[in-house]
Design an enzyme around this catalytic site. Structure first.
Site, PDB file in Angstrom:
ATOM      1  N   SER A   1       0.967  -1.170  -0.103  1.00  0.00           N
ATOM      2  CA  SER A   1       0.087  -0.049   0.140  1.00  0.00           C
ATOM      3  C   SER A   1       0.835   1.401   0.027  1.00  0.00           C
ATOM      4  O   SER A   1       0.314   2.643  -0.054  1.00  0.00           O
ATOM      5  CB  SER A   1      -0.880  -0.124   1.152  1.00  0.00           C
ATOM      6  OG  SER A   1      -0.185   0.476   2.366  1.00  0.00           O
TER       7      SER A   1
ATOM      8  N   LYS B   1       1.270   4.005   7.572  1.00  0.00           N
ATOM      9  CA  LYS B   1       0.636   5.037   6.787  1.00  0.00           C
ATOM     10  C   LYS B   1       0.822   6.340   6.886  1.00  0.00           C
ATOM     11  O   LYS B   1       1.572   6.559   7.804  1.00  0.00           O
ATOM     12  CB  LYS B   1      -1.064   4.657   7.089  1.00  0.00           C
ATOM     13  CG  LYS B   1      -1.688   3.329   6.632  1.00  0.00           C
ATOM     14  CD  LYS B   1      -1.738   2.992   5.197  1.00  0.00           C
ATOM     15  CE  LYS B   1      -2.490   1.687   4.929  1.00  0.00           C
ATOM     16  NZ  LYS B   1      -1.636   0.593   5.386  1.00  0.00           N
TER      17      LYS B   1
END
Length: 266
Positions: free
Chosen positions: A183, A222
């Site tokens: 990701s 993230k």
């Protein structure tokens, strides 16, 4: 971005360095017979009386291995190769053959090795030999879907990094996590990479952080976008095919900020 090892560091910020283990080509044999024939830029090993110490002639395989180790260290910011990397680069039949010849190079005085380390080779004829520092490897972090916290993690696990990656930081002032998932690929962080994290409990908007999700008992990597007016935080991936993770601020705890990346070998 953080630190990673590569020939040309690709960074998203001045604080983050990326290191990619570079493939090293093997040049024709230089036929070293003793340290006086090692290129002058590397220096030569001196004996106690101050003169150059004679060493036994090397076999062709040992010469190629020594040349490869030297070039690999130059290409990777002082990081020496593993036994497996030497085997693959020189198409040697097995790691045991590599280990046998490394032992011969060590006996003849060209290298030294540290027991228990995968990147353990130091060139003894260089005035400043290759050196690595050990950073605690605490487990795996998801750069995709969050994954459960590893209960079997131990600070006895370590990852070796070149001193240049840590800058002024000490090894005990950062920790390492292995990335699982893709990701964060647009931030040059891929599956299998090792990320270096500086422990801290706060983060600026948009910084890449390791986040502990209290309710899920999971950790993820993230970009951090808090919204205090909604008591929420958006954990944004760096992959256009993946959507953000939105959590209550009370459920998301910053563990640390990304400061370095060691990219998996290609």
């Amino acid at each position: 971005m953080a630190n990673a090892v590569s020939a040309k560091p690709r960074t998203a910020s001045a604080e983050i360095e990326a290191v990619q283990i570079k493939p090293t080509s093997v040049a024709p044999s230089k036929n070293y017979k003793n340290p006086t024939e090692v290129p002058a830029k590397t220096g030569a090993r001196l004996n106690r009386s101050g003169g150059r110490r004679k060493m036994n002639q090397l076999s062709a395989k040992q010469q190629r291995m020594l040349e490869f180790v030297e070039q690999f260290i130059d290409d990777n910011n002082g990081l020496p190769p593993t036994v497996r990397e030497i085997q693959q680069a020189l198409t040697i039949s097995s790691t045991s053959v590599v280990d046998y010849n490394l032992a011969a190079l060590e006996q003849k005085g060209y290298i030294s090795r540290t027991e228990g380390k995968s990147r353990a080779i130091c060139l003894k004829y260089r005035t400043t030999g290759a050196r690595t520092l050990e950073v605690p490897l605490l487990g795996t972090i998801a750069a995709g879907e969050p994954i459960p916290d590893r209960r079997d993690r131990t600070t006895e696990d370590t990852v070796e990094v070149p001193p240049s990656m840590l800058g002024t930081r000490k090894p005990n002032e950062v920790f390492a996590l292995k990335v699982k998932g893709n990701s964060m690929v647009d931030a040059l962080i891929a599956d299998g990479d090792i990320v270096l994290i500086k422990p801290q409990q706060t983060a600026e908007v948009g910084e890449i952080v390791a986040v502990w999700l209290e309710e899920e008992r999971e950790t993820t990597l993230k970009k951090w976008y808090p919204d205090k007016s909604k008591d929420e935080v958006r954990l944004q991936p760096a992959n256009p095919t993946m959507g953000p993770i939105v959590k209550k601020l009370s459920n998301a705890r910053v563990m640390g900020k990304l400061v370095g990346v060691i990219r998996a070998s290609i």
